[in-house]
Scaffold this motif. Structure first.
Motif, PDB file in Angstrom:
ATOM      1  N   LYS A 106      36.641  38.755  48.611  1.00  0.00           N
ATOM      2  CA  LYS A 106      36.185  37.401  49.293  1.00  0.00           C
ATOM      3  C   LYS A 106      36.333  36.199  48.332  1.00  0.00           C
ATOM      4  O   LYS A 106      35.975  35.326  48.687  1.00  0.00           O
ATOM      5  CB  LYS A 106      34.765  37.776  49.727  1.00  0.00           C
ATOM      6  CG  LYS A 106      34.672  38.668  50.744  1.00  0.00           C
ATOM      7  CD  LYS A 106      33.222  39.241  51.060  1.00  0.00           C
ATOM      8  CE  LYS A 106      33.102  40.367  51.743  1.00  0.00           C
ATOM      9  NZ  LYS A 106      31.943  41.240  51.275  1.00  0.00           N
ATOM     10  N   PRO A 118      38.302  33.481  46.163  1.00  0.00           N
ATOM     11  CA  PRO A 118      39.615  32.664  46.504  1.00  0.00           C
ATOM     12  C   PRO A 118      40.975  33.242  46.082  1.00  0.00           C
ATOM     13  O   PRO A 118      40.837  34.027  45.196  1.00  0.00           O
ATOM     14  CB  PRO A 118      39.507  31.251  45.663  1.00  0.00           C
ATOM     15  CG  PRO A 118      37.967  31.230  45.339  1.00  0.00           C
ATOM     16  CD  PRO A 118      37.421  32.598  45.400  1.00  0.00           C
ATOM     17  N   LYS A 119      41.814  33.112  46.773  1.00  0.00           N
ATOM     18  CA  LYS A 119      43.294  33.787  46.518  1.00  0.00           C
ATOM     19  C   LYS A 119      43.618  33.957  45.069  1.00  0.00           C
ATOM     20  O   LYS A 119      44.258  34.968  44.794  1.00  0.00           O
ATOM     21  CB  LYS A 119      44.451  33.152  47.308  1.00  0.00           C
ATOM     22  CG  LYS A 119      44.536  33.486  48.748  1.00  0.00           C
ATOM     23  CD  LYS A 119      45.419  34.812  48.964  1.00  0.00           C
ATOM     24  CE  LYS A 119      45.042  35.958  49.603  1.00  0.00           C
ATOM     25  NZ  LYS A 119      44.536  35.696  50.960  1.00  0.00           N
ATOM     26  N   LEU A 120      43.421  32.926  44.458  1.00  0.00           N
ATOM     27  CA  LEU A 120      43.852  32.928  43.090  1.00  0.00           C
ATOM     28  C   LEU A 120      43.501  34.007  42.213  1.00  0.00           C
ATOM     29  O   LEU A 120      43.972  34.798  41.460  1.00  0.00           O
ATOM     30  CB  LEU A 120      43.917  31.572  42.526  1.00  0.00           C
ATOM     31  CG  LEU A 120      44.670  30.916  41.325  1.00  0.00           C
ATOM     32  CD1 LEU A 120      46.150  31.296  41.963  1.00  0.00           C
ATOM     33  CD2 LEU A 120      44.444  29.545  40.995  1.00  0.00           C
ATOM     34  N   ALA A 121      42.255  34.420  42.455  1.00  0.00           N
ATOM     35  CA  ALA A 121      41.455  35.421  41.658  1.00  0.00           C
ATOM     36  C   ALA A 121      41.915  36.683  41.547  1.00  0.00           C
ATOM     37  O   ALA A 121      42.404  37.091  40.510  1.00  0.00           O
ATOM     38  CB  ALA A 121      39.938  35.259  41.993  1.00  0.00           C
TER      39      ALA A 121
END
Lengths: 309, 400
Positions: free
Chosen positions: A98, A100-103
């Motif tokens: 869940k 953010p995409k970067l993580a």
């Protein structure tokens, strides 16, 4: 004419490996929208464990037909890779689902580095040669040469793809996977265990990747700790070419990319008047990738790509 | 102590640092050299921070721009092109022409690379940039024929140091009896440039453009609705980040005196990425500290491993020597630490060790948690924020 046929045949062999790896990327991407950077490393681990097991069997002096020995080695390496993928998903990706995409993308890169360097610690930096358990015999095919090993690679790849198609389209697990890919929350409400399905996706992808790694290592006769990185990138390019998230796209894209790469490497010297040579082979996958992204971002068979970051 | 005195003291300390290190018995010139490289990494990391930290675009081929800058400097300021017969006399362009040129070339390359991926999801960008970095390296590795442009895997040697007329950074001179050696010269110049880059970054961060980058990072649709031109702003982020990379590349070439493709492998990109991630994406202080830690730590590590390895190899007999050497390899261990750092930071502290306030809030925002009811979300995020930062509720916009 023979050269053309030869290059196409080489391309098909190369492409079968790409397609199997690309399937892993595309399945994971289709279901959770993550580029699993560490997928290439699973390919490498599969190849390396198989080589280790084969050497072990040889040193134990097991006298069995080559195919049986190879199968025995793969009975160990393939489940090992599946376990690896399972724990990878559980420790590095699931907690960040869940976020953010970067993580998760960065943890994926981290996992890939960890695996690569662990492999270097275990197996060293140099090449490991693939033990010659199978007698490779060249077969003449309309003027071009193809080995029995290469034919086996193509046949196994096709069989595995058919198996995957059956799994995804005809079984309950496949139905659950497709449902999860369409809408996680709703699938969850329908009684599908999302976590289980995502784990299974990783595990199935890893099985295909491990087999692809063995094929690659057997075909070139060697493997090393770096082989996964570049192979993974090319396979990802293949998945994008076919339309990421689409299983048939990955199959078609992989084989097409293999043929493109092989033909381009064979003819680039003539086409550019000797300016560029076959040592530029590795750049074609990226050029294809960039061209696809510019002109047809959805790939050959895909639909859903242009979402926001 | 007010802010000015604090920064003044810090600056004095940083200027004195190479002299101290140079005089310290265990460290000496080698470590001054390492400090110089650390400064280059700080520049690189700050450049990547623009792309990843501010604009939220994952650039995995960042080292490609570094390579572009380095090779451009190497070609224009070394006898290589003359030796391979492409130009008549050895080139020795002045640095104030080459460095801006590197900045422009890298910037344009960055914008060109960003263009095809603008409409796509962020993760495609990672792959395309990664591919670009590899393409650059492959070309550098192979462009020694049919004509010798890059000298292939051997790379280019005899690159001129930064110089203005006869005044070169390779000259030793003395200041009040203190000997200023070439490495210290370079360190001081790099320090000055790093300070300028930090100034530039912080001005960018608080400018209209910087706010636009962050707006796009956090909510693209909302940002576009506010009238931001997504394409131009993203291209600007790419270009700007690449410019920093190009300039530090040219400095690297002059500092090292030679360039070869193996300085620009994928792992270098990953290392710079790890610096940005560890320090805290979007936070200048964090990125600077991250870059210094991750560029100095491996060297300490290497010394340590080199000291320990022979002892262990001699004393441990139950593991074979080769295996032990593989396990105790300094560069492998270093990359392993980077890998773990990236995973653990993202898992437990995604905002990095020294985060910027805004990024921290964004990453701990629980607004779009899918399975909880709206009521529960609001309550839990209140609880979270008030436990963390009691007076922060107004500024985060929670509970409006």
């Amino acid at each position: 004419m023979e050269i053309l046929l030869q290059q196409i045949l080489n391309g098909l062999v190369l492409g079968s490996v790409y397609a199997l790896v690309a399937l892993g990327y595309t399945m994971v991407y289709g279901i959770i929208g993550l580029i699993n950077f560490a997928h290439g490393e699973v390919v490498m681990v599969g190849a390396m464990i198989t080589i280790t097991m084969l050497s072990l069997f040889q040193s134990m002096g097991i006298e069995l037909p080559g195919v049986v020995v190879l199968l025995m080695a793969m009975m160990i390496s393939v489940p090992a890779c599946m376990l690896l993928a399972y724990f990878m998903e559980k420790t590095a990706y699931r907690p960040l689902r869940k976020a953010p995409k970067l993580a998760p993308l960065i943890t994926a890169i981290g996992i890939s580095i960890i695996l690569q360097n662990l492999a270097m610690m275990i197996w060293g930096r140099g090449f490991k040669s693939f033990p010659s358990v199978i007698d490779v015999e060249p077969i003449d095919f309309m003027g071009a040469t193809v080995t029995n090993l290469q034919i086996a690679i193509m046949v196994v790849a096709v069989l595995m793809m058919l198996g995957l198609w059956f799994l995804v389209e005809k079984t309950k697990l496949g139905k659950a996977m497709r449902a999860t890919a369409v809408n996680q929350e709703v699938a969850g409400l329908m009684g599908i265990s999302i976590n289980h399905i995502i784990s299974m996706t990783f595990v199935i992808g890893a099985a295909l990747a491990a087999v692809a790694g063995v094929m690659r290592a057997a075909n070139y006769g060697q493997a090393d700790a770096y082989m996964g990185a570049i192979l993974g990138l090319k396979a990802f390019s293949a998945a994008v070419l076919g339309g990421i998230g689409n299983i048939f796209g990955a199959m078609a894209g992989g084989i097409l990319l293999g043929v493109i790469e092989s033909l381009a490497a064979g003819y680039i010297g003539d086409l550019t008047g000797g300016f560029l040579g076959s040592h530029y082979q590795d750049i074609f996958a990226f050029i294809v990738l960039i061209l696809v992204l510019v002109f047809r971002p959805s790939g050959l068979l895909g639909e859903r790509v242009a979402e926001r970051a | 102590m007010n802010k000015t005195t604090k920064y003044g003291l810090l600056l004095l300390l940083l200027i004195a640092l190479p002299f101290i290190v140079n005089a310290t018995p265990f460290l000496g010139p080698t470590w001054v050299r390492i400090l110089g490289y650390a400064m280059l990494y700080v520049m690189l990391a700050l450049g990547l921070n623009i792309v990843i930290g501010y604009a939220g675009l994952l650039d995995m081929g960042y080292i490609g721009f570094y390579a572009l800058g380095a090779y451009l400097y190497a070609l224009l300021s070394s006898p290589h092109l003359a030796e391979s017969g492409l130009v008549a006399a050895a080139l020795d362009w002045p640095f104030w022409v080459i460095i801006p040129l590197c900045a422009i070339v890298a910037g344009v390359a960055g914008a060109l690379l960003g263009a095809p991926t603008l409409k796509l999801r962020g993760d495609y960008l990672a792959i395309v940039t990664l591919g670009f970095g590899e393409i650059i390296r492959i070309f550098m590795n192979n462009l020694d024929r049919p004509f010798n442009l890059t000298n292939g895997p051997q790379g280019i040697n005899n690159i001129n140091p930064l110089h203005l007329g006869d005044h070169s950074l390779k000259n030793t001179w003395s200041l009040f009896g203190l000997e200023v050696t070439p490495v210290i010269n370079y360190y001081l110049v790099f320090l000055a440039i790093v300070i300028f880059v930090i100034f530039l970054s912080s001005r960018l961060e608080n400018s209209r453009i910087g706010r636009a980058w962050m707006a796009l990072r956090e909510d693209e649709i909302a940002a576009e609705a506010m009238g931001l031109n997504k394409r131009n702003i993203k291209l600007l982020a790419f270009g700007m980040g690449a410019t920093f990379g190009g300039v530090s590349g040219s400095l690297f070439a002059s500092y090292q005196g030679f360039v070869s493709p193996e300085s620009f492998v994928l792992m270098e990109s990953v290392m710079v990425l790890a610096m940005v991630v560890l320090g805290g994406m979007g936070s200048i202080t964090g990125v600077v500290i991250g870059a210094v830690i991750l560029s100095v730590m491996p060297e300490l590590f290497r010394d340590l491993v080199n000291a320990i390895q022979p002892v262990l190899v001699n004393n441990i007999t139950f593991i074979s020597e080769d295996t032990l050497r593989n396990v105790l390899d300094a560069s492998t261990l270093r990359m392993l630490v980077f890998g773990f750092a990236m995973v653990l930071v993202m898992r437990y502290r995604p905002e990095g060790l020294f985060p910027s306030t805004r990024r921290r809030q964004e990453l701990h925002d629980k607004d779009d948690e899918p399975f909880d009811s709206a009521h529960y979300v609001k309550e839990s995020s209140h609880a979270k924020i008030s436990a963390d930062e009691p007076d922060n509720r107004d500024t985060t916009g929670e509970g409006r």
